[in-house]
Design a protein around this motif. Structure first.
Motif, PDB file in Angstrom:
ATOM      1  N   ASN A   1      22.042 -30.733   6.655  1.00 43.39           N
ATOM      2  CA  ASN A   1      21.560 -31.871   5.879  1.00 43.39           C
ATOM      3  C   ASN A   1      21.480 -31.557   4.389  1.00 43.39           C
ATOM      4  OD1 ASN A   1      21.188 -34.031   7.751  1.00 43.39           O
ATOM      5  ND2 ASN A   1      19.448 -32.927   8.619  1.00 43.39           N
ATOM      6  N   TYR A   2      21.181 -30.305   4.079  1.00 40.93           N
ATOM      7  CA  TYR A   2      21.137 -29.888   2.669  1.00 40.93           C
ATOM      8  C   TYR A   2      22.505 -30.029   2.010  1.00 40.93           C
ATOM      9  CZ  TYR A   2      21.746 -26.359  -0.993  1.00 40.93           C
ATOM     10  OH  TYR A   2      22.111 -25.697  -2.122  1.00 40.93           O
ATOM     11  N   ILE A   3      23.537 -29.441   2.615  1.00 44.27           N
ATOM     12  CA  ILE A   3      24.865 -29.468   1.994  1.00 44.27           C
ATOM     13  C   ILE A   3      25.450 -30.878   2.039  1.00 44.27           C
ATOM     14  CG2 ILE A   3      26.247 -28.893   4.036  1.00 44.27           C
ATOM     15  CD1 ILE A   3      26.677 -27.511   0.452  1.00 44.27           C
ATOM     16  N   LYS A   4      25.108 -31.635   3.057  1.00 40.27           N
ATOM     17  CA  LYS A   4      25.577 -33.028   3.120  1.00 40.27           C
ATOM     18  C   LYS A   4      25.026 -33.822   1.946  1.00 40.27           C
ATOM     19  CE  LYS A   4      23.639 -36.000   5.904  1.00 40.27           C
ATOM     20  NZ  LYS A   4      23.194 -36.769   7.089  1.00 40.27           N
ATOM     21  N   GLU A   5      23.740 -33.667   1.687  1.00 40.72           N
ATOM     22  CA  GLU A   5      23.113 -34.403   0.583  1.00 40.72           C
ATOM     23  C   GLU A   5      23.708 -33.998  -0.758  1.00 40.72           C
ATOM     24  OE1 GLU A   5      18.708 -35.021  -1.492  1.00 40.72           O
ATOM     25  OE2 GLU A   5      18.885 -33.959   0.427  1.00 40.72           O
ATOM     26  N   VAL A   6      23.910 -32.689  -0.968  1.00 39.65           N
ATOM     27  CA  VAL A   6      24.468 -32.214  -2.230  1.00 39.65           C
ATOM     28  C   VAL A   6      25.893 -32.732  -2.418  1.00 39.65           C
ATOM     29  CG1 VAL A   6      25.165 -30.165  -3.535  1.00 39.65           C
ATOM     30  CG2 VAL A   6      23.019 -30.159  -2.258  1.00 39.65           C
ATOM     31  N   ALA A   7      26.708 -32.650  -1.361  1.00 43.42           N
ATOM     32  CA  ALA A   7      28.110 -33.086  -1.455  1.00 43.42           C
ATOM     33  C   ALA A   7      28.211 -34.583  -1.698  1.00 43.42           C
ATOM     34  CB  ALA A   7      28.868 -32.692  -0.193  1.00 43.42           C
ATOM     35  N   PHE A   8      27.393 -35.351  -1.007  1.00 41.09           N
ATOM     36  CA  PHE A   8      27.437 -36.809  -1.178  1.00 41.09           C
ATOM     37  C   PHE A   8      26.993 -37.210  -2.585  1.00 41.09           C
ATOM     38  CE2 PHE A   8      27.081 -38.143   3.587  1.00 41.09           C
ATOM     39  CZ  PHE A   8      28.264 -37.468   3.838  1.00 41.09           C
ATOM     40  N   LYS A   9      26.002 -36.512  -3.127  1.00 41.27           N
ATOM     41  CA  LYS A   9      25.575 -36.785  -4.497  1.00 41.27           C
ATOM     42  C   LYS A   9      26.660 -36.396  -5.500  1.00 41.27           C
ATOM     43  CE  LYS A   9      21.357 -38.440  -4.128  1.00 41.27           C
ATOM     44  NZ  LYS A   9      20.976 -39.785  -4.648  1.00 41.27           N
ATOM     45  N   LEU A  10      27.334 -35.272  -5.223  1.00 38.97           N
ATOM     46  CA  LEU A  10      28.408 -34.832  -6.117  1.00 38.97           C
ATOM     47  C   LEU A  10      29.557 -35.836  -6.126  1.00 38.97           C
ATOM     48  CD1 LEU A  10      29.276 -32.548  -8.024  1.00 38.97           C
ATOM     49  CD2 LEU A  10      30.368 -31.434  -6.062  1.00 38.97           C
ATOM     50  N   GLU A  11      29.798 -36.477  -4.990  1.00 38.75           N
ATOM     51  CA  GLU A  11      30.862 -37.471  -4.918  1.00 38.75           C
ATOM     52  C   GLU A  11      30.589 -38.648  -5.854  1.00 38.75           C
ATOM     53  OE1 GLU A  11      33.417 -39.975  -1.576  1.00 38.75           O
ATOM     54  OE2 GLU A  11      31.287 -39.581  -1.260  1.00 38.75           O
ATOM     55  N   GLU A  12      29.340 -38.895  -6.163  1.00 40.64           N
ATOM     56  CA  GLU A  12      28.984 -40.005  -7.055  1.00 40.64           C
ATOM     57  C   GLU A  12      29.232 -39.669  -8.523  1.00 40.64           C
ATOM     58  OE1 GLU A  12      24.915 -40.867  -6.266  1.00 40.64           O
ATOM     59  OE2 GLU A  12      25.250 -41.394  -4.161  1.00 40.64           O
TER      60      GLU A  12
ATOM     61  N   ILE B   1      34.999 -35.361  -6.789  1.00 41.57           N
ATOM     62  CA  ILE B   1      35.513 -35.153  -5.439  1.00 41.57           C
ATOM     63  C   ILE B   1      35.518 -36.483  -4.693  1.00 41.57           C
ATOM     64  CG2 ILE B   1      34.720 -32.762  -5.293  1.00 41.57           C
ATOM     65  CD1 ILE B   1      32.404 -33.756  -3.514  1.00 41.57           C
ATOM     66  N   TYR B   2      36.296 -36.540  -3.611  1.00 41.89           N
ATOM     67  CA  TYR B   2      36.340 -37.714  -2.747  1.00 41.89           C
ATOM     68  C   TYR B   2      36.093 -37.290  -1.298  1.00 41.89           C
ATOM     69  CZ  TYR B   2      38.658 -40.290  -6.550  1.00 41.89           C
ATOM     70  OH  TYR B   2      38.946 -40.892  -7.749  1.00 41.89           O
ATOM     71  N   ARG B   3      35.479 -38.131  -0.557  1.00 44.53           N
ATOM     72  CA  ARG B   3      35.331 -38.055   0.892  1.00 44.53           C
ATOM     73  C   ARG B   3      34.962 -36.662   1.403  1.00 44.53           C
ATOM     74  NH1 ARG B   3      40.160 -40.887   2.363  1.00 44.53           N
ATOM     75  NH2 ARG B   3      40.875 -39.164   3.619  1.00 44.53           N
ATOM     76  N   PRO B   4      33.836 -36.116   0.958  1.00 46.06           N
ATOM     77  CA  PRO B   4      33.420 -34.815   1.487  1.00 46.06           C
ATOM     78  C   PRO B   4      33.122 -34.902   2.983  1.00 46.06           C
ATOM     79  CG  PRO B   4      31.639 -35.841   0.233  1.00 46.06           C
ATOM     80  CD  PRO B   4      32.854 -36.686   0.017  1.00 46.06           C
ATOM     81  N   LEU B   5      33.563 -33.906   3.719  1.00 44.49           N
ATOM     82  CA  LEU B   5      33.358 -33.847   5.168  1.00 44.49           C
ATOM     83  C   LEU B   5      32.763 -32.496   5.524  1.00 44.49           C
ATOM     84  CD1 LEU B   5      33.757 -34.811   8.136  1.00 44.49           C
ATOM     85  CD2 LEU B   5      36.061 -33.831   7.995  1.00 44.49           C
ATOM     86  N   ILE B   6      31.593 -32.530   6.160  1.00 46.69           N
ATOM     87  CA  ILE B   6      30.952 -31.298   6.607  1.00 46.69           C
ATOM     88  C   ILE B   6      30.648 -31.412   8.086  1.00 46.69           C
ATOM     89  CG2 ILE B   6      28.723 -32.201   5.796  1.00 46.69           C
ATOM     90  CD1 ILE B   6      29.645 -28.486   6.123  1.00 46.69           C
TER      91      ILE B   6
END
Length: 212
Positions: A46-57, A79-84
Protein backbone atom coordinates in the motif's frame (compact mmCIF):
# COMPACT_ATOMS: atom_id res chain seq x y z
CA UNK A 1 7.04 19.83 -5.86
CA UNK A 2 7.48 16.23 -4.77
CA UNK A 3 7.33 14.48 -1.44
CA UNK A 4 10.42 12.75 -0.12
CA UNK A 5 9.09 9.33 -1.12
CA UNK A 6 8.18 10.51 -4.61
CA UNK A 7 11.70 11.88 -5.07
CA UNK A 8 13.19 8.56 -3.99
CA UNK A 9 11.02 6.56 -6.38
CA UNK A 10 11.73 8.93 -9.25
CA UNK A 11 15.48 8.59 -8.56
CA UNK A 12 15.18 4.83 -9.03
CA UNK A 13 13.28 5.38 -12.27
CA UNK A 14 15.96 7.75 -13.55
CA UNK A 15 18.64 5.15 -12.80
CA UNK A 16 16.82 2.44 -14.78
CA UNK A 17 15.80 4.42 -17.87
CA UNK A 18 17.61 3.36 -21.05
CA UNK A 19 18.14 5.18 -24.31
CA UNK A 20 16.13 3.07 -26.75
CA UNK A 21 12.82 4.56 -27.84
CA UNK A 22 10.80 2.09 -29.86
CA UNK A 23 7.24 2.95 -28.82
CA UNK A 24 5.32 6.03 -27.81
CA UNK A 25 5.20 4.70 -24.26
CA UNK A 26 8.19 2.66 -23.14
CA UNK A 27 7.65 0.04 -20.45
CA UNK A 28 10.08 -0.22 -17.55
CA UNK A 29 10.32 -2.59 -14.61
CA UNK A 30 11.85 -0.71 -11.70
CA UNK A 31 13.54 -2.70 -8.95
CA UNK A 32 11.98 -1.31 -5.77
CA UNK A 33 13.48 -3.79 -3.28
CA UNK A 34 15.89 -1.12 -2.01
CA UNK A 35 12.90 1.06 -1.11
CA UNK A 36 11.51 -1.77 0.95
CA UNK A 37 14.80 -1.99 2.83
CA UNK A 38 14.84 1.72 3.65
CA UNK A 39 11.21 2.38 4.55
CA UNK A 40 9.64 1.85 7.93
CA UNK A 41 6.20 1.13 6.48
CA UNK A 42 5.03 -2.36 7.40
CA UNK A 43 2.47 -2.51 4.58
CA UNK A 44 4.90 -1.99 1.72
CA UNK A 45 2.36 -2.80 -1.00
CA UNK A 46 0.00 0.00 0.00
CA UNK A 47 2.93 2.33 0.65
CA UNK A 48 4.49 1.94 -2.80
CA UNK A 49 1.08 1.98 -4.47
CA UNK A 50 0.26 5.33 -2.89
CA UNK A 51 3.65 6.82 -3.80
CA UNK A 52 3.48 5.58 -7.41
CA UNK A 53 -0.09 6.77 -7.93
CA UNK A 54 0.79 10.21 -6.56
CA UNK A 55 3.87 10.36 -8.79
CA UNK A 56 1.67 9.61 -11.80
CA UNK A 57 -0.18 12.87 -11.09
CA UNK A 58 3.05 14.87 -11.45
CA UNK A 59 3.93 16.48 -14.77
CA UNK A 60 6.60 18.76 -16.17
CA UNK A 61 6.18 21.71 -18.50
CA UNK A 62 8.62 21.94 -21.39
CA UNK A 63 9.11 25.21 -23.24
CA UNK A 64 11.17 25.45 -26.40
CA UNK A 65 11.64 27.59 -29.51
CA UNK A 66 10.29 26.05 -32.70
CA UNK A 67 11.79 26.36 -36.21
CA UNK A 68 9.76 29.53 -36.79
CA UNK A 69 11.31 31.20 -33.76
CA UNK A 70 8.11 30.96 -31.74
CA UNK A 71 7.85 29.72 -28.19
CA UNK A 72 5.99 26.45 -27.76
CA UNK A 73 5.05 24.64 -24.57
CA UNK A 74 3.71 21.23 -23.69
CA UNK A 75 3.25 19.13 -20.57
CA UNK A 76 4.18 15.52 -19.93
CA UNK A 77 3.48 13.21 -17.04
CA UNK A 78 6.53 11.73 -15.39
CA UNK A 79 5.08 8.22 -15.50
CA UNK A 80 1.95 6.46 -16.78
CA UNK A 81 -0.05 3.50 -15.51
CA UNK A 82 2.10 2.28 -12.61
CA UNK A 83 1.47 -1.39 -11.81
CA UNK A 84 2.55 -3.02 -8.57
CA UNK A 85 1.87 -6.64 -7.62
CA UNK A 86 1.89 -7.59 -3.97
CA UNK A 87 5.24 -9.07 -2.83
CA UNK A 88 6.85 -8.23 -6.18
CA UNK A 89 10.30 -6.65 -6.25
CA UNK A 90 9.39 -4.59 -9.28
CA UNK A 91 7.14 -1.68 -10.17
CA UNK A 92 6.04 -1.53 -13.79
CA UNK A 93 5.66 1.94 -15.31
CA UNK A 94 5.22 3.49 -18.74
CA UNK A 95 7.25 6.54 -19.76
CA UNK A 96 6.55 8.84 -22.68
CA UNK A 97 9.39 8.50 -25.19
CA UNK A 98 9.43 12.31 -25.52
CA UNK A 99 10.42 12.50 -21.84
CA UNK A 100 13.24 9.97 -22.09
CA UNK A 101 15.92 12.39 -23.43
CA UNK A 102 15.30 14.66 -20.44
CA UNK A 103 15.54 11.72 -18.05
CA UNK A 104 18.77 10.58 -19.75
CA UNK A 105 20.24 14.03 -19.06
CA UNK A 106 19.28 13.66 -15.40
CA UNK A 107 20.77 10.18 -15.35
CA UNK A 108 24.21 11.59 -16.17
CA UNK A 109 24.21 13.14 -12.69
CA UNK A 110 23.38 9.87 -10.93
CA UNK A 111 25.20 6.71 -10.04
CA UNK A 112 23.69 3.81 -8.19
CA UNK A 113 25.80 4.69 -5.15
CA UNK A 114 24.46 8.26 -5.16
CA UNK A 115 20.94 6.91 -5.23
CA UNK A 116 21.72 4.71 -2.23
CA UNK A 117 22.70 7.90 -0.41
CA UNK A 118 19.48 9.62 -1.48
CA UNK A 119 17.38 6.75 -0.17
CA UNK A 120 18.79 7.25 3.32
CA UNK A 121 17.56 10.85 3.50
CA UNK A 122 14.22 11.66 5.11
CA UNK A 123 13.65 15.22 3.88
CA UNK A 124 12.93 16.22 0.28
CA UNK A 125 14.97 19.38 0.91
CA UNK A 126 17.95 17.23 1.94
CA UNK A 127 17.58 15.14 -1.21
CA UNK A 128 17.48 18.14 -3.53
CA UNK A 129 20.37 19.90 -1.82
CA UNK A 130 22.41 16.68 -1.94
CA UNK A 131 21.75 16.46 -5.69
CA UNK A 132 22.84 20.07 -6.18
CA UNK A 133 26.05 19.64 -4.24
CA UNK A 134 27.02 16.19 -5.49
CA UNK A 135 27.37 17.66 -8.98
CA UNK A 136 30.06 20.03 -7.62
CA UNK A 137 31.87 17.55 -5.39
CA UNK A 138 35.16 17.81 -7.32
CA UNK A 139 35.02 21.61 -7.35
CA UNK A 140 34.39 21.68 -3.61
CA UNK A 141 32.09 24.69 -3.52
CA UNK A 142 28.92 25.98 -5.11
CA UNK A 143 27.31 29.39 -4.78
CA UNK A 144 23.55 29.49 -5.38
CA UNK A 145 21.31 32.54 -5.52
CA UNK A 146 18.89 32.38 -2.61
CA UNK A 147 15.77 32.81 -4.73
CA UNK A 148 16.95 30.20 -7.24
CA UNK A 149 17.62 27.80 -4.37
CA UNK A 150 14.13 28.33 -3.00
CA UNK A 151 12.61 27.68 -6.44
CA UNK A 152 14.67 24.53 -6.91
CA UNK A 153 13.53 23.26 -3.52
CA UNK A 154 9.89 23.92 -4.47
CA UNK A 155 9.39 26.42 -1.65
CA UNK A 156 6.50 28.80 -2.27
CA UNK A 157 6.94 32.54 -1.75
CA UNK A 158 4.83 32.52 1.40
CA UNK A 159 6.75 29.59 2.94
CA UNK A 160 9.68 30.37 5.23
CA UNK A 161 9.57 34.00 4.10
CA UNK A 162 11.91 34.99 6.96
CA UNK A 163 15.45 33.78 6.34
CA UNK A 164 15.66 32.71 9.98
CA UNK A 165 12.88 30.16 9.35
CA UNK A 166 14.36 29.07 6.02
CA UNK A 167 17.75 28.45 7.62
CA UNK A 168 16.31 26.66 10.65
CA UNK A 169 13.83 24.42 8.80
CA UNK A 170 15.72 23.84 5.56
CA UNK A 171 19.45 24.62 5.51
CA UNK A 172 20.44 23.45 8.99
CA UNK A 173 18.36 20.28 8.87
CA UNK A 174 19.62 19.39 5.39
CA UNK A 175 23.23 20.00 6.42
CA UNK A 176 22.90 17.78 9.48
CA UNK A 177 21.16 14.98 7.61
CA UNK A 178 23.50 15.01 4.60
CA UNK A 179 26.56 14.82 6.86
CA UNK A 180 25.03 12.01 8.92
CA UNK A 181 23.56 9.90 6.13
CA UNK A 182 25.58 10.42 2.92
CA UNK A 183 29.07 10.39 1.47
CA UNK A 184 29.46 14.19 1.72
CA UNK A 185 30.52 16.62 4.41
CA UNK A 186 29.00 20.04 3.75
CA UNK A 187 28.87 23.51 5.27
CA UNK A 188 27.57 26.86 4.04
CA UNK A 189 28.10 30.60 4.27
CA UNK A 190 25.47 33.31 3.94
CA UNK A 191 26.53 35.93 1.39
CA UNK A 192 25.06 39.41 1.51
CA UNK A 193 24.41 42.25 -0.90
CA UNK A 194 24.21 45.22 1.40
CA UNK A 195 22.29 44.01 4.43
CA UNK A 196 20.29 41.35 2.60
CA UNK A 197 21.32 37.71 2.32
CA UNK A 198 21.20 37.06 -1.42
CA UNK A 199 23.07 33.79 -1.95
CA UNK A 200 24.40 30.71 -0.20
CA UNK A 201 27.95 29.46 -0.66
CA UNK A 202 28.08 25.73 -0.01
CA UNK A 203 31.36 24.01 0.80
CA UNK A 204 31.54 20.36 -0.23
CA UNK A 205 33.96 17.63 0.77
CA UNK A 206 33.86 13.93 0.03
CA UNK A 207 34.23 11.67 3.03
CA UNK A 208 37.52 9.78 3.05
CA UNK A 209 36.06 6.39 3.92
CA UNK A 210 33.08 4.55 2.52
CA UNK A 211 30.11 4.10 4.78
CA UNK A 212 30.02 0.76 6.56
Amino acid sequence: RMTTNELKLFSLIVADVREYQERTLEEYKINISVLKETTEHKDFYNYIKEVAFKLEEKSIEVEDINKNGKRESFKMRLIYRPLIIEDSKHLQVLIDKELIPYVIDLKKEFTRYEIENILRLRSNYSIRIYELLKQYERIGRREIDLQELRRYLGILEAEYSRFYDFERRVLKQAKEEIIEQTDLNIDYEKLKTGRRITSILFKIEAKDQERE
